[in-house]
Design a protein around this motif. Structure first.
Motif, PDB file in Angstrom:
ATOM      1  N   GLU A 166       0.868  -1.184   0.000  1.00  0.00           N
ATOM      2  CA  GLU A 166       0.000   0.000   0.000  1.00  0.00           C
ATOM      3  C   GLU A 166       0.898   1.226   0.000  1.00  0.00           C
ATOM      4  O   GLU A 166       1.825   1.326   0.819  1.00  0.00           O
ATOM      5  N   VAL A 167       0.663   2.123  -0.947  1.00  0.00           N
ATOM      6  CA  VAL A 167       1.504   3.316  -1.053  1.00  0.00           C
ATOM      7  C   VAL A 167       0.645   4.565  -0.936  1.00  0.00           C
ATOM      8  O   VAL A 167      -0.564   4.542  -1.186  1.00  0.00           O
ATOM      9  N   ARG A 168       1.297   5.657  -0.568  1.00  0.00           N
ATOM     10  CA  ARG A 168       0.610   6.938  -0.404  1.00  0.00           C
ATOM     11  C   ARG A 168       1.192   7.953  -1.378  1.00  0.00           C
ATOM     12  O   ARG A 168       2.400   7.932  -1.674  1.00  0.00           O
ATOM     13  N   GLY A 169       0.342   8.809  -1.879  1.00  0.00           N
ATOM     14  CA  GLY A 169       0.801   9.805  -2.834  1.00  0.00           C
ATOM     15  C   GLY A 169      -0.101  11.014  -2.886  1.00  0.00           C
ATOM     16  O   GLY A 169      -1.070  11.124  -2.129  1.00  0.00           O
ATOM     17  N   GLU A 170       0.230  11.916  -3.781  1.00  0.00           N
ATOM     18  CA  GLU A 170      -0.528  13.153  -3.952  1.00  0.00           C
ATOM     19  C   GLU A 170      -0.920  13.264  -5.423  1.00  0.00           C
ATOM     20  O   GLU A 170      -0.070  13.340  -6.314  1.00  0.00           O
ATOM     21  N   ALA A 171      -2.232  13.217  -5.689  1.00  0.00           N
ATOM     22  CA  ALA A 171      -2.742  13.431  -7.047  1.00  0.00           C
ATOM     23  C   ALA A 171      -2.862  14.934  -7.273  1.00  0.00           C
ATOM     24  O   ALA A 171      -3.313  15.673  -6.396  1.00  0.00           O
ATOM     25  N   TYR A 172      -2.475  15.377  -8.449  1.00  0.00           N
ATOM     26  CA  TYR A 172      -2.473  16.817  -8.706  1.00  0.00           C
ATOM     27  C   TYR A 172      -2.836  17.111 -10.153  1.00  0.00           C
ATOM     28  O   TYR A 172      -2.844  16.218 -11.009  1.00  0.00           O
ATOM     29  N   MET A 173      -3.145  18.362 -10.422  1.00  0.00           N
ATOM     30  CA  MET A 173      -3.434  18.816 -11.775  1.00  0.00           C
ATOM     31  C   MET A 173      -2.310  19.743 -12.231  1.00  0.00           C
ATOM     32  O   MET A 173      -2.037  20.761 -11.584  1.00  0.00           O
ATOM     33  N   PRO A 174      -1.635  19.425 -13.334  1.00  0.00           N
ATOM     34  CA  PRO A 174      -0.592  20.323 -13.845  1.00  0.00           C
ATOM     35  C   PRO A 174      -1.154  21.719 -14.138  1.00  0.00           C
ATOM     36  O   PRO A 174      -2.345  21.877 -14.431  1.00  0.00           O
ATOM     37  N   LYS A 175      -0.294  22.720 -14.067  1.00  0.00           N
ATOM     38  CA  LYS A 175      -0.747  24.094 -14.245  1.00  0.00           C
ATOM     39  C   LYS A 175      -1.410  24.328 -15.595  1.00  0.00           C
ATOM     40  O   LYS A 175      -2.428  25.012 -15.697  1.00  0.00           O
ATOM     41  N   LYS A 176      -0.836  23.753 -16.665  1.00  0.00           N
ATOM     42  CA  LYS A 176      -1.413  23.969 -17.997  1.00  0.00           C
ATOM     43  C   LYS A 176      -2.806  23.370 -18.082  1.00  0.00           C
ATOM     44  O   LYS A 176      -3.713  23.962 -18.682  1.00  0.00           O
ATOM     45  N   SER A 177      -2.996  22.205 -17.491  1.00  0.00           N
ATOM     46  CA  SER A 177      -4.313  21.575 -17.502  1.00  0.00           C
ATOM     47  C   SER A 177      -5.316  22.423 -16.727  1.00  0.00           C
ATOM     48  O   SER A 177      -6.477  22.558 -17.116  1.00  0.00           O
ATOM     49  N   PHE A 178      -4.854  23.002 -15.622  1.00  0.00           N
ATOM     50  CA  PHE A 178      -5.711  23.852 -14.791  1.00  0.00           C
ATOM     51  C   PHE A 178      -6.174  25.079 -15.567  1.00  0.00           C
ATOM     52  O   PHE A 178      -7.358  25.451 -15.534  1.00  0.00           O
ATOM     53  N   MET A 179      -5.256  25.700 -16.279  1.00  0.00           N
ATOM     54  CA  MET A 179      -5.605  26.896 -17.040  1.00  0.00           C
ATOM     55  C   MET A 179      -6.600  26.564 -18.153  1.00  0.00           C
ATOM     56  O   MET A 179      -7.579  27.289 -18.367  1.00  0.00           O
ATOM     57  N   ARG A 180      -6.375  25.444 -18.856  1.00  0.00           N
ATOM     58  CA  ARG A 180      -7.300  25.052 -19.927  1.00  0.00           C
ATOM     59  C   ARG A 180      -8.689  24.747 -19.373  1.00  0.00           C
ATOM     60  O   ARG A 180      -9.703  25.116 -19.961  1.00  0.00           O
ATOM     61  N   LEU A 181      -8.728  24.078 -18.225  1.00  0.00           N
ATOM     62  CA  LEU A 181     -10.007  23.730 -17.614  1.00  0.00           C
ATOM     63  C   LEU A 181     -10.781  24.987 -17.243  1.00  0.00           C
ATOM     64  O   LEU A 181     -11.982  25.100 -17.513  1.00  0.00           O
TER      65      LEU A 181
END
Length: 670
Positions: A166-181
């Motif tokens: 079992e591993v832990r991590g951080e899901a994120y949205m890249p800046k370019k994807s955020f701007m397009r969204l």
């Protein structure tokens, strides 16, 4: 292809695609071109369609998002997902250092990691295969978001070793994807996300996994759940190397620090250059590196004693708001923008900041002439945080949105349920320019060589007033534009001419009907077959189509009822632009004949037709090709060396034809 051959090829393609995907999404070192990857993926999709029983839950084809979920089930974490304590300045960091050294009685070394501003997730693997992913929740119980997490290409569906972990991590949205969204949300009159973290969290908590798949999320894995040393590592740094060897994407900027002075240098370096990253970080995580010393320090009820998070101070600056400017988008949404005295924020000079809509201006009581606090939302998009009220001197001017469009002077309206004001004049110059840019875009008519600069010139010079005018352009007219050479003009004329042959769904999407995206355009094209037939449909007829809702139906009816739209369509027809769907419409699927409505299985080697020819011709006559024999199978076509499928058909009493009988029924003979 026989099942045995298919099984072998599926495994080969799975291995290749996983290898290519890991190199591209995790290592950022592509091994092949996009076209090669796509060709392999399409081959795998085709084989899985023929042999559905070979589809593995963790196949690369399963990343696009499946059916809409009814809801999220709860997940009890095997190991609690504790939060970290926070420190905010050098004194706090040194206090943390003193506490951990006192707890162990000796100097310690640390490992520092970038604190990704995203959504904490837990991923569980059994024998190397991804079986479940969940949110942090309250630290003890989270939500099962496995289907959404599978759409993130940086998450391996199968590990390099068959370990249970079992591993832990951080899901994120890249800046370019955020701007397009946010650009898309602004266009649609929706509230933009405040920052990439909210956008990532919102994407992963959608019940439709296809939404998560469309938002280009990624993930960094930062640790192992439970005993970090259970897999043979002595330090957290060693575990990061181990996780990377399993195929996980770990952040490349973690660093071992021998002293707290090294930690402070690391923090300062990233505070000055975090804006250079393609993802958002909001601090630095500081951990004692040794697992033995971590165990010695232990936990409080809420957080580990051996780790803390330094939070970057939000960079906020003061400047003057000199004016408010309005812009009009393709769908008519009027967006106010603050014009500011230039000021440096998070590494760049800012002179404009979006105010989104009239409600925001009212809520924050923003006036022209105010001294305002500016920051970058998610360190990307400049925003006005608030007004400095004690700086007012009485000369500030309250701002009121106009009643008329700033470009064409038409009435502005607010559609019920929306916060945005819209210009509903389809001939508004601002909308026309944006509509032209959309019309020529790749997913619409795909006319290469027509960018924003060319569109602006074409519209300003009067050569093009609507999308139909593009088809009247001559090479000589294009040569009159700035920076347009002989070759470019020739290529552009050819690209425009070629686009006339596009199928109806491309044109329909390109027309920019509100709420009609590429998927809806295809569904409508399949249903009606021609633009004229679609234009005659009423709301009831439209909402009877699966996946077409009332909002889309209303928008389509309103669009085609507009006289200006009909005029543009007539011009497009005059110029020879195709108005017909080139695929098979639903009405064209035969309801009578030897194959209509029947499920058919092809097995063995065909000598007169190829397998694809047989499949295409059967489907053209209303048949459905299946990869396996069952009680629902209506007919089996058996070629030479037919094996288990033929045997099963005979066992179930299903009719069996040879290839000659198939060809006779198709009406085609060698």
């Amino acid at each position: 292809m026989e099942r045995k051959e298919a099984e072998k090829r599926v495994q080969e393609l799975n291995d290749l695609l996983k290898k290519y995907g890991h190199a591209y999404y995790v290592m950022d070192e592509p091994l092949v071109s996009d076209s090669v990857y796509d060709a392999h993926l399409q081959e795998l999709i085709a084989i899985e369609a023929q042999f559905p029983e070979l589809i593995h839950p963790n196949s690369p084809t399963q990343r696009v998002g499946g059916d809409v979920l009814a809801g999220f089930s709860k997940v009890i974490h095997a190991y609690p997902m504790l939060s970290l304590s926070n420190v905010f300045n050098e004194e706090d960091i040194r206090d943390f250092d003193r506490r951990v050294q006192a707890g162990t009685g000796q100097p310690l070394s640390y490992i520092c990691e970038l604190k990704i501003d995203g959504l904490a997730v837990s991923l569980r693997y059994e024998n190397g295969e991804f079986v479940q992913g969940s949110t942090r929740g309250d630290g003890t119980i989270g939500e099962d978001i496995t289907a959404n997490l599978k759409t993130i290409h940086a998450i391996p569906l199968e590990l390099a070793e068959p370990v249970t972990i079992e591993v832990r991590g951080e899901a994120y949205m890249p800046k370019k994807s955020f701007m397009r969204l946010n650009e898309r949300r602004d266009e649609n009159g929706e509230e933009p996300f405040a920052n990439p973290r909210n956008a990532a969290a919102g994407s992963l908590r959608q019940l439709d996994p296809k939404i998560a798949a469309s938002r280009n999320l990624s993930v960094f894995i930062y640790g192992i759940g439970g005993d970090g040393g259970a897999y043979g590592q002595d330090t957290h740094a060693d575990s990061l190397d181990y996780l990377a060897s399993l195929g996980f994407q770990t952040n490349p900027f973690s660093k071992r620090c021998k002293t707290i002075e090294d930690v402070l240098v690391f923090i300062e370096s990233w505070q000055n250059r975090r804006q250079d990253l393609d993802y958002e970080i909001d601090g630095i995580v500081i951990k004692v590196d040794s697992y033995e010393e971590q165990e010695q320090l232990g936990f409080t009820a809420k957080s580990p004693r051996w780790a803390t998070a330094y939070k970057f101070p939000a960079e906020e600056v003061l400047t003057k708001l000199r004016d408010i400017e309005l812009s009009v988008g393709r769908t008519g949404v009027v967006t106010p923008t603050a014009l500011l005295d230039p000021v440096k924020v998070a590494g760049t000079t800012v002179s404009r900041a979006s105010l989104h809509n009239e409600d925001l201006i009212r809520e924050k009581d923003i006036r022209i002439g105010d001294t305002v606090i500016i920051r970058k939302a998610g360190d990307i998009i400049p925003e006005v945080v608030s007004v400095v009220m004690d700086q007012r001197n009485g000369d500030e001017v309250p701002y009121h949105m106009p009643e008329n469009c700033p470009v064409c002077d038409s009435d502005l309206v607010r559609i019920e349920g929306e916060v945005a004001l819209r210009c509903v004049n389809p001939q508004c110059p601002a909308q026309m320019k944006e509509a032209l840019i959309h019309f020529v875009s790749r997913n619409a008519m795909n006319i290469e060589g027509v960018g924003e600069r060319v569109v602006d010139q074409l519209y300003t010079t009067g050569l093009v007033k609507d999308v139909a005018d593009l088809y009247a352009l001559t090479k000589e007219q294009l040569l009159s534009l700035e920076r347009m050479g002989e070759k470019s003009a020739t290529n552009l004329v050819n690209a425009i001419a070629a686009s006339k042959e596009n199928s109806m769904e491309k044109l329909l999407f390109g027309l920019g009907i509100r709420h009609v995206g590429a998927r809806a355009a295809t569904l409508l094209s399949e249903e009606f077959g021609t633009i004229d037939a679609l234009a005659e449909a009423d709301v009831e007829r439209l909402i009877a189509i699966h996946e077409i809702g009332e909002k889309v139906a209303d928008s389509v009816v309103t669009f085609f009822a507009n006289e200006d739209v009909q005029e543009v369509l007539d011009k497009l027809k005059t110029f020879g632009v195709n108005m017909t769907y080139k695929g098979r419409t639903r009405q064209e699927v035969p309801t009578e004949g030897p194959f209509a409505g029947k499920t058919i299985v092809l097995t063995g080697k065909l000598s007169i037709l190829t397998r694809n020819e047989a499949k295409e011709q059967i489907e053209a006559l209303g048949g459905k090709i299946s990869g396996s024999v069952s009680k629902k199978t209506d007919l089996v076509i058996a070629g030479e060396d037919a094996g288990s499928k033929l045997a099963k058909a005979e066992e179930l009493g299903i009719p069996v034809w040879n290839e000659t009988e198939l060809v006779d029924a198709l009406g085609e003979k060698e």
